[in-house]
Design an enzyme around this catalytic site. Structure first.
Site, PDB file in Angstrom:
ATOM      1  N   MET A 194      -5.652  -0.012   0.019  1.00  0.00           N
ATOM      2  CA  MET A 194      -6.965  -0.642  -0.137  1.00  0.00           C
ATOM      3  C   MET A 194      -7.269  -1.517   1.077  1.00  0.00           C
ATOM      4  SD  MET A 194      -7.859  -1.276  -4.096  1.00  0.00           S
ATOM      5  CE  MET A 194      -6.930  -2.773  -4.347  1.00  0.00           C
TER       6      MET A 194
ATOM      7  N   ALA B  15      -6.699  -4.265   4.227  1.00  0.00           N
ATOM      8  CA  ALA B  15      -6.062  -5.581   4.416  1.00  0.00           C
ATOM      9  C   ALA B  15      -4.569  -5.371   4.652  1.00  0.00           C
ATOM     10  CB  ALA B  15      -6.317  -6.498   3.223  1.00  0.00           C
ATOM     11  N   LEU B  16      -4.262  -4.515   5.603  1.00  0.00           N
ATOM     12  CA  LEU B  16      -2.898  -4.033   5.788  1.00  0.00           C
ATOM     13  C   LEU B  16      -1.954  -5.125   6.290  1.00  0.00           C
ATOM     14  CD1 LEU B  16      -3.527  -0.534   7.415  1.00  0.00           C
ATOM     15  CD2 LEU B  16      -3.424  -1.150   5.000  1.00  0.00           C
ATOM     16  N   HIS B  17      -0.693  -5.010   5.844  1.00  0.00           N
ATOM     17  CA  HIS B  17       0.364  -5.909   6.295  1.00  0.00           C
ATOM     18  C   HIS B  17       1.610  -5.084   6.605  1.00  0.00           C
ATOM     19  CE1 HIS B  17       1.936  -5.357   2.250  1.00  0.00           C
ATOM     20  NE2 HIS B  17       0.830  -5.847   1.734  1.00  0.00           N
TER      21      HIS B  17
ATOM     22  N   HIS C 281       2.684  -2.254   4.180  1.00  0.00           N
ATOM     23  CA  HIS C 281       1.969  -0.989   4.321  1.00  0.00           C
ATOM     24  C   HIS C 281       2.499  -0.193   5.522  1.00  0.00           C
ATOM     25  CE1 HIS C 281      -1.362  -3.394   2.295  1.00  0.00           C
ATOM     26  NE2 HIS C 281      -1.250  -2.343   1.499  1.00  0.00           N
TER      27      HIS C 281
ATOM     28  N   GLN D 204     -10.493  -0.191 -10.494  1.00  0.00           N
ATOM     29  CA  GLN D 204      -9.220  -0.776 -10.928  1.00  0.00           C
ATOM     30  C   GLN D 204      -9.246  -2.296 -10.968  1.00  0.00           C
ATOM     31  OE1 GLN D 204      -7.112   1.082  -7.468  1.00  0.00           O
ATOM     32  NE2 GLN D 204      -5.954  -0.834  -7.407  1.00  0.00           N
TER      33      GLN D 204
ATOM     34  N   LYS E  30       6.753  -3.012  -5.112  1.00  0.00           N
ATOM     35  CA  LYS E  30       6.202  -4.275  -5.621  1.00  0.00           C
ATOM     36  C   LYS E  30       5.359  -3.998  -6.864  1.00  0.00           C
ATOM     37  CE  LYS E  30       2.646  -6.388  -3.748  1.00  0.00           C
ATOM     38  NZ  LYS E  30       1.691  -6.634  -4.894  1.00  0.00           N
TER      39      LYS E  30
ATOM     40  N   SER F 234      -1.637  -8.346   0.212  1.00  0.00           N
ATOM     41  CA  SER F 234      -2.884  -8.757   0.856  1.00  0.00           C
ATOM     42  C   SER F 234      -3.381 -10.075   0.289  1.00  0.00           C
ATOM     43  CB  SER F 234      -3.946  -7.665   0.643  1.00  0.00           C
ATOM     44  OG  SER F 234      -3.479  -6.432   1.140  1.00  0.00           O
ATOM     45  N   ARG F 235      -3.022 -10.375  -0.955  1.00  0.00           N
ATOM     46  CA  ARG F 235      -3.452 -11.625  -1.592  1.00  0.00           C
ATOM     47  C   ARG F 235      -2.795 -12.846  -0.964  1.00  0.00           C
ATOM     48  NH1 ARG F 235      -4.995 -10.631  -7.544  1.00  0.00           N
ATOM     49  NH2 ARG F 235      -5.401  -8.395  -7.585  1.00  0.00           N
TER      50      ARG F 235
END
Length: 282
Positions: free
Chosen positions: A30, A32-34, A37, A61, A150, A187-188
């Protein structure tokens, strides 16, 4: 790196330019890659001849409209990260491209997996997950698809969906990628204050303690300890903690030596919801 915004263009590319025997790896995201990912992308690159990532913030979702509105959208940055890591293809559809005019979920039966843990707190969430993942699998037709552990419940649900819908996709779970203090990458996390992000190490450290305590104490005693532990911390509110069977995801009251178990946790830092889990068997 090729970027496609429509199903038609993506399928045309695959049919014309990708050799028929190519093995396709797929990482749905979705955005907001980190680094978590990107670790999935790297795994796919090692195991497949073509790696595809998707970036799509899926509206069906989200059980709360404000969560959908607040979800970070960093498309240009995401595309650069994917290009730098060596991803071959990115699918970047609009909501209209995926849902046409009908932004709604299919109804799924995941044999009860959807009713545990997250399902108790996020109504309709897993129907939304099933809808988008099934749709993306049908568009991309991957051999292998990669998901982080996760979201372990999501991983098990997607595996169940693939079996029940007779889809020829191998769903692969990859280890949780953590920040230096143990916080599971999400991403949060970007929405946390500096203090919250630092103190959020309590989530993983709690799970590590649970893994040791369950060797000595009963499940009930461990549950009570976790509840008490979080009541002492002013920055975090425990939503749930459970020890569950890995296969059924049902919470258990005692541990058997012949089964696999995980500890699952969900915590709020103000309005930011953080989840994590840990295998108790290895």
């Amino acid at each position: 790196m090729k970027v496609f915004k429509t199903k038609k263009d993506l399928k045309t590319y695959f049919s014309n330019l990708i050799p028929k025997k190519s093995k396709i790896g797929f990482v749905p995201t979705m955005g907001a890659l980190h680094k978590g990912h990107l670790s999935l992308i790297r795994t796919s690159l090692k195991e497949n001849s073509v790696t595809v990532a998707s970036i799509f913030v899926n509206p069906t979702q989200f059980d709360k409209k404000e969560d959908l509105e607040k979800y970070p959208r960093t498309t240009e940055r995401d595309l650069q990260l994917l290009k730098d890591v060596g991803c071959h293809v990115v699918f970047l559809p609009s909501v209209e491209e995926i849902y046409n005019q009908n932004v709604s979920s299919e109804r799924f039966d995941f044999d009860g997996l959807e009713n545990e843990m997250e399902g108790k707190f996020r109504g309709g969430h897993f129907d939304g997950v099933g809808t988008i993942v099934k749709t993306l699998f049908e568009i991309v037709s991957p051999n292998n698809a990669y998901f982080g552990e996760k979201d372990f419940q999501q991983l098990q649900i997607i595996k169940k969906m693939v079996v029940k819908n007779h889809m020829n996709v191998h769903v692969i779970g990859c280890p949780i990628y953590r920040e230096t203090n143990g916080l599971a990458m999400s991403s949060r996390n970007e929405r946390l204050s500096i203090e919250q992000r630092k103190e959020a190490s309590i989530i993983y450290s709690t799970l590590l303690e649970v893994k040791e305590k369950i060797k000595v104490f009963s499940v009930k005693e461990v549950n009570n300890w976790v509840i008490s532990h979080f009541k002492k911390h002013p920055l975090f509110e425990l939503e749930y903690f459970t020890i569950a069977d890995e296969e059924t995801l049902k919470n258990v009251s005692e541990i058997s030596p012949d089964k696999k178990y995980r500890a699952f946790i969900a915590v709020y830092a103000d309005s930011i919801r953080l989840i994590d889990n840990l295998s108790l068997n290895n």
